[in-house]
Design a protein around this motif. Sequence first.
Motif, PDB file in Angstrom:
ATOM      1  N   ILE A  38       0.729  -1.290  -0.028  1.00  0.00           N
ATOM      2  CA  ILE A  38       0.027   0.032  -0.099  1.00  0.00           C
ATOM      3  C   ILE A  38       0.492   1.406   0.040  1.00  0.00           C
ATOM      4  O   ILE A  38       0.815   2.292  -0.558  1.00  0.00           O
ATOM      5  N   MET A  39       1.810   1.378   0.738  1.00  0.00           N
ATOM      6  CA  MET A  39       2.776   2.765   0.889  1.00  0.00           C
ATOM      7  C   MET A  39       3.871   2.838  -0.507  1.00  0.00           C
ATOM      8  O   MET A  39       3.358   3.978  -0.852  1.00  0.00           O
ATOM      9  N   ASP A  40       3.698   1.813  -1.030  1.00  0.00           N
ATOM     10  CA  ASP A  40       4.819   1.912  -2.202  1.00  0.00           C
ATOM     11  C   ASP A  40       3.658   1.699  -3.391  1.00  0.00           C
ATOM     12  O   ASP A  40       4.004   2.616  -4.445  1.00  0.00           O
ATOM     13  N   GLY A  41       2.452   2.057  -3.199  1.00  0.00           N
ATOM     14  CA  GLY A  41       1.439   2.087  -4.012  1.00  0.00           C
ATOM     15  C   GLY A  41       0.446   3.552  -3.857  1.00  0.00           C
ATOM     16  O   GLY A  41       0.701   4.345  -4.861  1.00  0.00           O
ATOM     17  N   ILE A  42       0.502   4.419  -2.599  1.00  0.00           N
ATOM     18  CA  ILE A  42       0.309   5.440  -2.284  1.00  0.00           C
ATOM     19  C   ILE A  42       1.313   6.905  -2.505  1.00  0.00           C
ATOM     20  O   ILE A  42       1.556   7.713  -2.353  1.00  0.00           O
ATOM     21  N   PHE A  43       3.188   6.350  -2.474  1.00  0.00           N
ATOM     22  CA  PHE A  43       3.576   7.355  -1.881  1.00  0.00           C
ATOM     23  C   PHE A  43       4.142   7.923  -3.366  1.00  0.00           C
ATOM     24  O   PHE A  43       4.447   9.502  -3.487  1.00  0.00           O
ATOM     25  N   PRO A  44       4.322   8.022  -4.489  1.00  0.00           N
ATOM     26  CA  PRO A  44       4.530   8.454  -5.698  1.00  0.00           C
ATOM     27  C   PRO A  44       3.393   9.515  -5.990  1.00  0.00           C
ATOM     28  O   PRO A  44       3.588  10.216  -6.785  1.00  0.00           O
ATOM     29  N   PHE A  45       2.046   9.683  -5.317  1.00  0.00           N
ATOM     30  CA  PHE A  45       0.983  10.365  -5.624  1.00  0.00           C
ATOM     31  C   PHE A  45       0.897  11.286  -4.560  1.00  0.00           C
ATOM     32  O   PHE A  45       0.294  12.108  -4.834  1.00  0.00           O
ATOM     33  N   LEU A  46       1.948  11.157  -2.776  1.00  0.00           N
ATOM     34  CA  LEU A  46       1.573  11.588  -1.584  1.00  0.00           C
ATOM     35  C   LEU A  46       1.668  13.236  -2.301  1.00  0.00           C
ATOM     36  O   LEU A  46       3.146  13.766  -3.010  1.00  0.00           O
ATOM     37  N   GLU A  47       1.005  14.200  -1.970  1.00  0.00           N
ATOM     38  CA  GLU A  47       1.033  15.285  -1.744  1.00  0.00           C
ATOM     39  C   GLU A  47       1.584  16.405  -0.635  1.00  0.00           C
ATOM     40  O   GLU A  47       0.705  15.885   0.366  1.00  0.00           O
ATOM     41  N   THR A  48       2.029  17.223  -0.374  1.00  0.00           N
ATOM     42  CA  THR A  48       2.063  17.972   0.659  1.00  0.00           C
ATOM     43  C   THR A  48       0.634  18.645   1.467  1.00  0.00           C
ATOM     44  O   THR A  48       0.303  17.865   2.530  1.00  0.00           O
ATOM     45  N   SER A  49      -0.294  18.608   0.383  1.00  0.00           N
ATOM     46  CA  SER A  49      -1.554  18.971   1.124  1.00  0.00           C
ATOM     47  C   SER A  49      -2.178  17.989   1.710  1.00  0.00           C
ATOM     48  O   SER A  49      -3.201  17.469   2.189  1.00  0.00           O
TER      49      SER A  49
END
Length: 739
Positions: free
Chosen positions: A633-644
Motif C-alpha cells: 500500500i505504501m509503495d502504491g500511494i507514495f508516488p502520488f502523495l502531495e504536501t496537502s
Amino acid sequence: MAEGDVVRTKLSHLNQAREIVLQDPKFYKDILGGILPHIVASDAAVELRRWGADFLAETFSSPRITPQTKQELALTCLEPLLTLLGELETGILKNVIQSSSSIYPLIFRYICNNKTEAAAWQKMVSIKSKILSMLDSAAEGVRLACIKFVQRIILVQTPGASDPRLVDKSEVSLTIVPLNHPILNIHALEAEAHGLLDRLLNVFQDGTLDAPIITAILNSLPALVKGRAAISNKILNVLMAYNPLVVAAKSMVFKERFIARSLEKTLRTILTHLARASSGGPHAGKIQQHIQKLLQSKAEFSIEVPKSNKRAMSTTEIDTVKRTKYTTADAEGEYTPTPPPPTIQVQPSNGTTYKTLFTLTGDQALSNFDVSQLPLEMATQITLATMYSISPQMLESSINEVRQRLSRLVQAAAKVPPARPPPPPQLDDEDDDYIPGGGDAEGELSMQTAKTGAEGVNYSEDSDDSYEGVKELVPSTAQGRAAAMDLVKMPDLSPEQIQEACEGTLERMFETITTLDKPAKKEKAGITRLAATSLDRDGWITILSRLSTRGLSGIDAEIQAKAQENRMHYESLSSQIRQKLFMYVMGDFRTRMDAAVTWLNEEWYNDKLQAMAAKESNRTPLEPQYAKWMTKIMDGIFPFLETSDRNIFLRFLSELPVIPPPVLANIRGLCLDPERSNLGFLAFQYLCMLKPPVRQQVLDIVEELWQNHNDVKNSARKLLVKFRPHVVGLPPKDPNGST
C-alpha cells in the motif's frame, strides 16, 4: 566552548538588548539593523531564530514606536521575514505572520508614495504569496494567524470612505493609490481582495464545523463591515444566512452539537454588535430578525444526541393499540420490556386458530392488532429488538406453554372417534400451498366439521367407524412425505469452479461497496461495538477483512490439499480478497484510508494469533501478511502523495500498530524530494514523538540524512537537536528537558 553554551550566551545578550529598547524605543533601528540579519539566518540556531521572530512581532505591535519609524524598520525587515517563512515550527511562523500583518499597510503606503521601489514591493508580494499558501494546509495556529493577515489585505486592497470629511489620514486603503501608478494595479489588487473575502466566507457555506477557524473568521469580519462599505452587504448577507445549529441538527456526534452551540453564541454576539453599530442602517432590521431566528433555533436545539433505543410510532397504528412499555435503561444501556401479564389458557374448541395457539398476552387490544399493517422493516426491527432484550428463561417458559397447548389439542382430537381413513395426499411439485394437518387460507385449524390430529389425519365427529388401520396409515404417509422432501445432493465443486465462483462473488461485493456513500460521522461504540452493525461501506470492509484473515483459513487448507492431489493450481480465497482490497484502496486512497486501516489492523491481529498458535503446536508459522500488504500500500500511494495530504498521511501512520522498515525507507525518500521534503520530516517527527518502538530507527535515518545530504541538513538538525543533541554537538538533555 560548546555550541549550547554559545547559544545561551547569545540569548542572554539579546535579552539585554531587548530591555534597552523597551526603555528607549529610539534604539530599535540600531538593534534591528545590527543583529537581526545574523540571528534569523538559515544556519543560525533555532533558539536564535525563535527569539528573532518573537522580537519582530513585539516591535511592530508596540504602540511606543511612531508609524514613520515602523515604516523605516519594515523596509529593513522584509528579507529576514521572507527567510523565517521557511521555518516549520508553528511558533516561529505565527510570529512572522503577525509581523507581516503589521507591516503590510506600511509597505503599501510607502510604495504608493515611492513609485520606483519595485524591489521592496516584490519582496512584500513574495511574503504575501507564502502566507496565503498556508491558509488552507498549515497547522491550526498558523492558519489563525493567516486569517488575520487576509483581513489586513482586504482592508488595504479595497476602497475606503469616499467623502473627504470622513477619511482618516492614517488609514491605508485602495483610495490612496494614484490612478497611473506603475507598480500597483488598482483593479488587480481589488479583485484579489474580493477573492480572498470569498475564501473566508466559503467556510459558512461548506457545511463544516471547524470551530477555531470559523470563530477566527467571525471575529475578523466586524472590522471589514464597519470599515469597508463596498463589501459590507456581501458579508452581512452571508452572516444572516448562516446558522450553525441547522448544520449540526442532523449530527449524531455530541462534540459537533456542542461546537454548534458555541458558534451560535459567537455569531449572535457579533450580529448584536453590528446591529448596535449601524442602528440606523438598512440592514439593522434584518439583523434583528436573524438574531431572533437564532434564539428560536437555540430554544429548539438540544445539545444531547437523540436516543434511538425506542421504536418509532407507526402512522398506521390506531389510537386504541398500546405500544410496548419499556422500563428504564439498565447498567449496560439496554431497554428490557416489562414482564407480560398472565397468559390465557387456550382450551381446544371449534374456533381454535394459529393466532390463539401462539398468543401469550392478555391485552385484548394488542391481541386484536393486525401485524400485517406494519411495514416489513419495522416488523423486523421490533422482532430483533425483542429477541435481544428477552431473557432465556422467559423464552423457554413461553415455548413450553405453546407445547402444552398443542399437546392438549392433540389429546382432545385423539379422543374423538375417527372417520374412515382418507386416501394418502397426492404430493406433486406444484403443490406449494399444502399445509400438513389441513387449514384454510386464514390459518384456522379445520375443526368446525372435522378435527385435525397431530399426524394430519381427519377424524369425523359423528362417525361410528372404528379406529382400525389408522396406525398403519400414519407411518406410511410420513414416509411418503419424507421421500418427497429429500433433496438431490449437489456434486462437489472443483478448485477451479470454487475459484471462479469466488471471483464473481467478490466482484459483486466490491461493486456494492463502491456504490455506497461514505457514512456520516457517528460516535464510536468503543470495545462494546459489533464488527458490522449495518450493511454500509464500513460494515462490508470489516466483513471482507475478517474473511481474508481468519474466516477462510480452514476452507483454503482443504481446497488447497485437494488441488495438490489433482495437480491443479489454486489461488486461495484469502489471497483473492486481499488483492481485491488492495485494488479498492488504490482506486482512491485519499477517501479510502479508513478502509485500509481497518484491513491492515485485522492482518496484524491475525499474524499475532497465527504466531501464538504455531508456538503452542511447535509448527512453522504461516507467512506474516501485515508487513507485506502494508508495504504494498505504501509503495502504491507514495508516488502520488502531495504536501496537502499531510493530515491524511499522518492519520494513516497514527492508526497502524507497527511501522515496518520498508515504510521508513519510503518516508526517507520523501525527505529527499525537494517538493515533499517537509511532509517526510513531519512524518519522522510524528513517529519520534508518538511511536516510541520505531524512534531509534527513525533517528538513525535522520542522522544519516544530516551527515550525507546538505540540502536537508537544516530540517534533519531540528529533529536531532530535540532527540539526539549530542550528534549535532549539543549537550544531552535530562528527562525534565533542561540541558
